[in-house]
Design a protein around this motif. Structure first.
Motif, PDB file in Angstrom:
ATOM      1  N   HIS A 161       0.731  -1.128   0.231  1.00 37.51           N
ATOM      2  CA  HIS A 161      -0.021   0.005  -0.085  1.00 37.51           C
ATOM      3  C   HIS A 161       0.821   1.290   0.049  1.00 37.51           C
ATOM      4  N   GLN A 162       1.918   1.352  -0.522  1.00 37.11           N
ATOM      5  CA  GLN A 162       2.774   2.484  -1.029  1.00 37.11           C
ATOM      6  C   GLN A 162       2.614   2.829  -2.419  1.00 37.11           C
ATOM      7  N   PHE A 163       3.367   3.756  -2.855  1.00 38.34           N
ATOM      8  CA  PHE A 163       3.149   4.058  -4.219  1.00 38.34           C
ATOM      9  C   PHE A 163       4.525   4.237  -5.187  1.00 38.34           C
ATOM     10  N   VAL A 164       4.514   3.539  -6.157  1.00 39.91           N
ATOM     11  CA  VAL A 164       5.453   3.316  -7.000  1.00 39.91           C
ATOM     12  C   VAL A 164       5.542   4.146  -8.283  1.00 39.91           C
ATOM     13  N   VAL A 165       6.499   4.707  -8.737  1.00 43.90           N
ATOM     14  CA  VAL A 165       6.570   5.344 -10.143  1.00 43.90           C
ATOM     15  C   VAL A 165       6.755   4.421 -11.225  1.00 43.90           C
ATOM     16  N   MET A 166       5.451   4.108 -11.894  1.00 44.29           N
ATOM     17  CA  MET A 166       5.553   3.227 -13.142  1.00 44.29           C
ATOM     18  C   MET A 166       4.301   3.203 -13.787  1.00 44.29           C
ATOM     19  N   HIS A 167       4.492   3.090 -15.150  1.00 43.32           N
ATOM     20  CA  HIS A 167       3.295   3.192 -15.996  1.00 43.32           C
ATOM     21  C   HIS A 167       2.995   1.991 -16.179  1.00 43.32           C
ATOM     22  N   ASP A 168       3.633   0.971 -16.705  1.00 45.96           N
ATOM     23  CA  ASP A 168       3.033  -0.381 -17.094  1.00 45.96           C
ATOM     24  C   ASP A 168       2.534  -1.029 -16.061  1.00 45.96           C
ATOM     25  N   GLU A 169       1.250  -1.974 -16.266  1.00 44.59           N
ATOM     26  CA  GLU A 169       0.786  -2.874 -15.319  1.00 44.59           C
ATOM     27  C   GLU A 169       1.544  -4.038 -15.186  1.00 44.59           C
ATOM     28  N   ASN A 170       2.722  -4.218 -16.091  1.00 45.42           N
ATOM     29  CA  ASN A 170       3.630  -5.301 -15.848  1.00 45.42           C
ATOM     30  C   ASN A 170       5.034  -4.914 -16.127  1.00 45.42           C
ATOM     31  N   LEU A 171       6.056  -5.399 -15.279  1.00 40.91           N
ATOM     32  CA  LEU A 171       7.221  -4.837 -14.949  1.00 40.91           C
ATOM     33  C   LEU A 171       8.224  -5.296 -15.944  1.00 40.91           C
ATOM     34  N   SER A 172       7.812  -6.232 -16.946  1.00 33.37           N
ATOM     35  CA  SER A 172       8.734  -7.067 -17.667  1.00 33.37           C
ATOM     36  C   SER A 172       9.392  -6.365 -18.871  1.00 33.37           C
ATOM     37  N   ALA A 173       8.569  -5.229 -19.432  1.00 34.36           N
ATOM     38  CA  ALA A 173       9.014  -4.620 -20.460  1.00 34.36           C
ATOM     39  C   ALA A 173      10.271  -3.542 -20.301  1.00 34.36           C
ATOM     40  N   LEU A 174      10.299  -3.024 -18.833  1.00 34.93           N
ATOM     41  CA  LEU A 174      11.186  -2.185 -18.467  1.00 34.93           C
ATOM     42  C   LEU A 174      12.505  -2.832 -17.547  1.00 34.93           C
ATOM     43  N   THR A 175      11.859  -3.744 -16.823  1.00 32.91           N
ATOM     44  CA  THR A 175      12.778  -4.496 -15.755  1.00 32.91           C
ATOM     45  C   THR A 175      13.066  -5.959 -16.227  1.00 32.91           C
ATOM     46  N   GLY A 176      12.351  -6.574 -16.881  1.00 27.47           N
ATOM     47  CA  GLY A 176      12.508  -7.976 -17.106  1.00 27.47           C
ATOM     48  C   GLY A 176      12.042  -8.859 -16.046  1.00 27.47           C
ATOM     49  N   ARG A 177      11.294  -8.327 -15.225  1.00 28.38           N
ATOM     50  CA  ARG A 177      10.672  -9.031 -13.968  1.00 28.38           C
ATOM     51  C   ARG A 177       9.054  -9.245 -14.508  1.00 28.38           C
ATOM     52  N   ASN A 178       8.744 -10.349 -14.695  1.00 25.84           N
ATOM     53  CA  ASN A 178       7.344 -10.466 -15.152  1.00 25.84           C
ATOM     54  C   ASN A 178       6.385 -10.495 -13.719  1.00 25.84           C
ATOM     55  N   ALA A 179       5.912  -9.538 -13.401  1.00 29.33           N
ATOM     56  CA  ALA A 179       4.971  -8.964 -12.071  1.00 29.33           C
ATOM     57  C   ALA A 179       4.459  -7.757 -12.343  1.00 29.33           C
ATOM     58  N   ARG A 180       3.527  -7.634 -11.734  1.00 32.07           N
ATOM     59  CA  ARG A 180       2.710  -6.362 -11.373  1.00 32.07           C
ATOM     60  C   ARG A 180       3.200  -5.626 -10.311  1.00 32.07           C
ATOM     61  N   PRO A 181       3.221  -4.555 -10.549  1.00 31.60           N
ATOM     62  CA  PRO A 181       3.478  -3.489  -9.488  1.00 31.60           C
ATOM     63  C   PRO A 181       2.729  -4.038  -7.872  1.00 31.60           C
ATOM     64  N   HIS A 182       1.603  -4.694  -8.043  1.00 35.21           N
ATOM     65  CA  HIS A 182       0.886  -4.669  -6.869  1.00 35.21           C
ATOM     66  C   HIS A 182       1.381  -6.112  -6.346  1.00 35.21           C
ATOM     67  N   ASP A 183       2.097  -6.896  -7.194  1.00 38.29           N
ATOM     68  CA  ASP A 183       2.688  -8.068  -6.479  1.00 38.29           C
ATOM     69  C   ASP A 183       3.888  -8.045  -5.592  1.00 38.29           C
ATOM     70  N   LEU A 184       4.534  -6.795  -5.698  1.00 40.82           N
ATOM     71  CA  LEU A 184       5.722  -6.563  -4.880  1.00 40.82           C
ATOM     72  C   LEU A 184       5.539  -5.376  -3.957  1.00 40.82           C
ATOM     73  N   THR A 185       6.405  -5.462  -2.670  1.00 41.14           N
ATOM     74  CA  THR A 185       6.632  -4.534  -2.068  1.00 41.14           C
ATOM     75  C   THR A 185       7.214  -3.198  -2.488  1.00 41.14           C
ATOM     76  N   LEU A 186       7.234  -2.124  -1.984  1.00 41.41           N
ATOM     77  CA  LEU A 186       7.951  -1.075  -2.235  1.00 41.41           C
ATOM     78  C   LEU A 186       9.490  -1.182  -2.309  1.00 41.41           C
ATOM     79  N   ALA A 187       9.791  -1.850  -1.267  1.00 40.68           N
ATOM     80  CA  ALA A 187      11.269  -2.217  -1.160  1.00 40.68           C
ATOM     81  C   ALA A 187      11.772  -3.061  -2.254  1.00 40.68           C
ATOM     82  N   GLU A 188      10.869  -4.095  -2.573  1.00 38.87           N
ATOM     83  CA  GLU A 188      11.178  -4.988  -3.697  1.00 38.87           C
ATOM     84  C   GLU A 188      11.275  -4.445  -4.941  1.00 38.87           C
TER      85      GLU A 188
END
Length: 605
Positions: A391-418
Motif C-alpha cells: 500500500h505504498q506508491f511506486v512510479v511506474m506506467h506499465d501494469e507489468n514490469l517485464s518491459a522495463l525491468t525484465g521481471r514478470n510481475a505487477r507492481p501490486h505483486d511486490l512491496t515498495l522495497a522490492e
C-alpha cells in the motif's frame, strides 16, 4: 457478361463534363457539406448529449461502453438509435450526391427539393439487410473507402494514435495491419460500383452484392488505373497551387512588405477556395466512375432519375451562383484569415513532458530522467504511479514490469522495497525504479511541477485514494502540481475531497463533449476537436492534448486552443512554440495553414 470500361475515354468525357458544369457540381457538394456540418452533425451531437444527460451518464468513451450497456440499457438503446440515425444520414448523403451528380451530368435539372424527395424515396432500399451490408462494406474497406467515398459524417470516426502506436510497436500486429490494409484497398477497388448499385438498383441487396462481385471479376487493375488517373491531376494541381502561392507570397514578403499581409489574406482565400474546387472535382470524378461501372456492368439501369430533360440551359446561372458562394466564403472567413496571420489565434499551451523524458534522454518515470528533463524547464513533468503490495506508491506506467525491468510481475505483486531494488532499462539508459516519495522530493529539489497520473487496477486496496490524499494532497497543492487519471472514480473522489487540487479526466476517445466535475480533460490528440475545446472552455475546463510528438501536430493543437501539450519530444515542442511566437513569414504561415486547418473539424469553412 463482363463488359470493359474504356478508361481514358471515360476520364476525358467526365473531365469535360466537369469543366462545363463545375458551378452546379460546386453548389451541390458545398451546400450538402454545409448542411451536414451546420445542421446534421450538431443535431446528432446535441441529441447524444441530451441522452447522456437524461441517463445521468457524464461521458462516453472506450472505457465505459460496457458499463453503459449493462447499467444503463435505456441510454444504450437510445445511443444505438442515434448510431442508426447517423447511418441513415450517411446513406442519404451518398444517395443525394449520387442522384445530384447524375442529375447534373444528364442535365435533367431537378432542383434541390426534387433531389431531396428522390433521395428520401431511396430510403425504401434501406432494409436491415442493406444496413448490415453497408456496415460490413465500410468496416472491410474503411482504409480506402474513406478516400473514395468521403463523408464528413464518417470522418468523425478516427483511429486514435495510441492504438496505432501500440500496433506499430509489435511487428506481428504491424504486418497484420498492412495485410488487412492491402486487402481492404483491393476490396474497395473491386467493389467500387457496389455503393451506387445498392442505392440506385432495384434488386435485393444480397443479390446486388453477388452480381457486383461477379461483374467486377478481373476488373480490379482497370479500376485502380481509373482511380490513379483521377488522383494524379488532383495531386499535381494541389502541389502547383501550394508552390505557386508560396512563391508569390515569398516575393511579397521580400519586395512588397507593405502589401504582404493583404496579399497573404487574399492568398489564403484563394487557397481555401481552390482546394474546395479540387475536392469537388475529386468527388465528382470518383462518383461518376463508380456509377459508370454500375451501369456498364448492368447493376443499375442507365436512366436512374425519372425526369424530363430541360431545354433551358442553366450553366451560366449555376456558375454565377457558385462564384457568389465562393465570394461569400472568402468574405466570411477573411476575419479568420487576418487573425490567423497576425497571430491572434495563437495560444501558448503548457509544455508537458510525457513520462518525464525528452527524446529518450533517460528511462521513463525515473529520477535521472526527471532531473535531466527539468533542466529544460517544462511547465509540467507528467508521470505515473501505481499502488504496491504494501500500500505504498511506486512510479511506474506499465501494469507489468517485464518491459522495463525484465521481471514478470505487477507492481501490486511486490512491496515498495522490492520494487525499488529493480533496475529499469530503456533507450540505452538504466535507472532504479523510484518510489513516489523519492520522485516527488527530486521534483521539489529541481523546482519542477508534476502532472501525476494515478493508475488503478482491480487489485488496488479500497483505501487507496484516502491514503493518497492523506499523504500527498497538501504537498501537491503547495507545489502547484496537478493530477489526472483514466479512472473516473479517482477524478470524482479528488474533486470532492480536495476541490482545490486541479484534477483532469483522461479520455482516450471522445465523440461527445463530456460533462463532469473535472478541472479539465486530457484527450488523445487525434480525437480532439475545436468543438470539444470550445465547449470545455465554456464550462471553464482546460484541455490537454496527448501524446503529440510531431511539429505539425503541435501547431495544430496550438491553433485548436489546447491549454497544454503532452509530448515525448519536449525540445521540439518548445522550439515549435517559440517559432510560432516569433511570427514567421506569411509564406511560411501559408504552409502552416495547410497542416493546421486543411481538414475536418478544424477548417474554418
Amino acid at each position: 457478361m463482363n463488359k470493359k470500361i474504356k478508361v481514358w475515354s471515360l476520364f476525358t468525357r467526365n473531365t469535360k463534363d466537369f469543366a462545363h458544369h463545375w458551378g452546379a457540381y460546386f453548389l451541390l457538394i458545398s451546400v450538402t457539406n454545409l448542411a451536414v456540418g451546420l445542421a446534421i452533425i450538431p443535431l446528432l451531437t446535441f441529441s447524444a448529449q441530451q441522452i447522456l444527460r437524461l441517463g445521468n451518464v457524464p461521458y462516453i468513451t472506450l472505457t465505459n461502453l460496457g458499463t453503459i450497456i449493462v447499467e444503463k440499457p435505456g441510454t444504450a438503446v437510445l445511443l444505438l438509435l442515434i448510431g442508426l440515425l447517423l447511418l441513415l444520414f450517411v446513406y442519404w448523403q451518398f444517395a443525394f450526391l449520387i442522384l445530384g451528380i447524375q442529375n447534373i451530368h444528364r442535365q435533367t435539372h431537378l432542383n434541390f427539393r426534387q433531389l431531396a424527395l428522390a433521395t428520401i424515396k431511396k430510403t425504401r432500399r434501406l432494409t436491415p439487410t442493406t444496413i448490415m451490408i453497408l456496415i460490413a462494406y465500410f468496416v472491410l474497406v474503411f482504409p480506402f473507402s474513406s478516400i473514395v467515398f468521403k463523408t464528413s459524417l464518417l470522418a468523425k470516426l478516427t483511429i486514435p494514435d495510441f492504438i496505432i502506436d501500440f500496433i506499430l510497436d509489435r511487428w506481428y500486429l504491424a504486418i497484420l495491419v498492412v495485410l488487412l490494409y492491402l486487402v481492404g484497398t483491393w476490396l474497395a477497388v473491386r467493389l467500387l460500383p457496389l455503393l451506387p448499385a445498392l442505392i440506385l438498383g432495384d434488386e435485393h441487396p444480397a443479390a446486388t452484392v453477388v452480381r457486383s462481385w461477379r461483374a467486377t471479376r478481373g476488373q480490379a487493375w482497370r479500376t485502380l488505373f481509373s482511380i490513379i488517373l483521377i488522383v494524379i491531376p488532383v495531386m499535381v494541381l494541389t502541389v502547383l497551387l501550394i508552390l505557386g502561392l508560396y512563391g508569390f507570397q515569398t516575393y511579397l514578403d521580400q519586395q512588397w512588405q507593405q502589401w504582404s499581409l493583404l496579399g497573404a489574406t487574399i492568398n489564403l482565400g484563394l487557397l481555401q477556395v481552390t482546394l474546395l474546387l479540387i475536392t469537388v472535382f475529386f468527388t465528382v470524378m470518383l462518383y461518376q466512375l463508380a456509377t459508370a461501372q454500375a451501369e456498364t456492368f448492368q447493376l443499375i439501369s442507365v436512366q436512374t432519375i425519372d425526369a424530363p430533360v430541360s431545354k433551358r440551359r442553366r450553366t451560366v446561372l449555376f456558375r454565377l451562383s457558385a462564384l457568389a458562394l465562393i465570394l461569400l466564403v472568402v468574405a466570411s472567413t477573411s476575419a479568420f484569415y487576418h487573425a490567423y496571420l497576425t497571430g491572434a489565434l495563437t495560444t501558448q499551451p503548457l509544455t508537458i513532458s510525457h513520462r518525464g523524458v525528452d527524446n529518450g534522454n533517460g528511462v521513463q518515470n525515473t529520477i535521472p530522467a526527471l532531473e535531466a528533463t527539468a533542466k529544460e524547464k517544462p511547465d509540467y513533468v507528467e508521470m505515473d504511479l501505481h499502488e504496491t503490495k504494501d500500500h505504498q506508491f511506486v512510479v511506474m506506467h506499465d501494469e507489468n514490469l517485464s518491459a522495463l525491468t525484465g521481471r514478470n510481475a505487477r507492481p501490486h505483486d511486490l512491496t515498495l522495497a522490492e520494487l525499488t531494488q529493480l533496475t529499469a532499462r530503456e533507450t540505452g539508459h538504466a535507472a532504479k525504479v523510484a518510489s513516489f516519495d523519492d520522485y516527488l522530493a527530486a521534483a521539489e529539489a529541481a523546482h519542477q511541477k508534476l502532472l501525476v497520473e494515478i493508475k488503478t487496477t482491480p487489485y488496488d486496496s479500497p483505501e487507496m485514494m484516502d491514503r493518497f490524499i492523506q499523504r500527498y494532497a497538501q504537498r501537491l497543492l503547495a507545489d502547484h502540481d496537478q493530477v489526472h487519471s483514466l479512472d473516473y472514480h479517482v477524478v470524482t473522489t479528488l474533486r470532492k475531497k480536495v476541490p482545490t487540487l486541479k484534477t483532469f479526466f483522461i479520455l482516450p476517445y471522445t465523440l461527445v463533449s463530456p460533462a463532469t466535475p473535472a478541472s479539465g480533460y486530457t484527450l488523445e490528440s487525434t480525437t480532439l476537436s475545436t468543438t470539444v475545446t470550445d465547449q470545455a472552455h465554456a464550462r471553464h475546463q482546460a484541455i490537454y492534448a496527448w501524446t503529440v510528438n510531431d511539429s505539425d501536430d503541435m501547431q495544430k493543437m496550438t491553433f485548436m486552443d489546447a491549454d497544454g501539450i503532452i509530448t515525448d519530444q519536449l525540445a521540439t515542442l518548445k522550439t515549435t512554440l517559440r517559432q510560432m511566437n516569433d511570427h514567421p513569414s506569411y509564406a511560411d504561415q501559408l504552409l502552416n495553414y495547410m497542416t493546421s486547418f486543411s481538414s475536418g473539424d478544424n477548417s474554418p469553412f
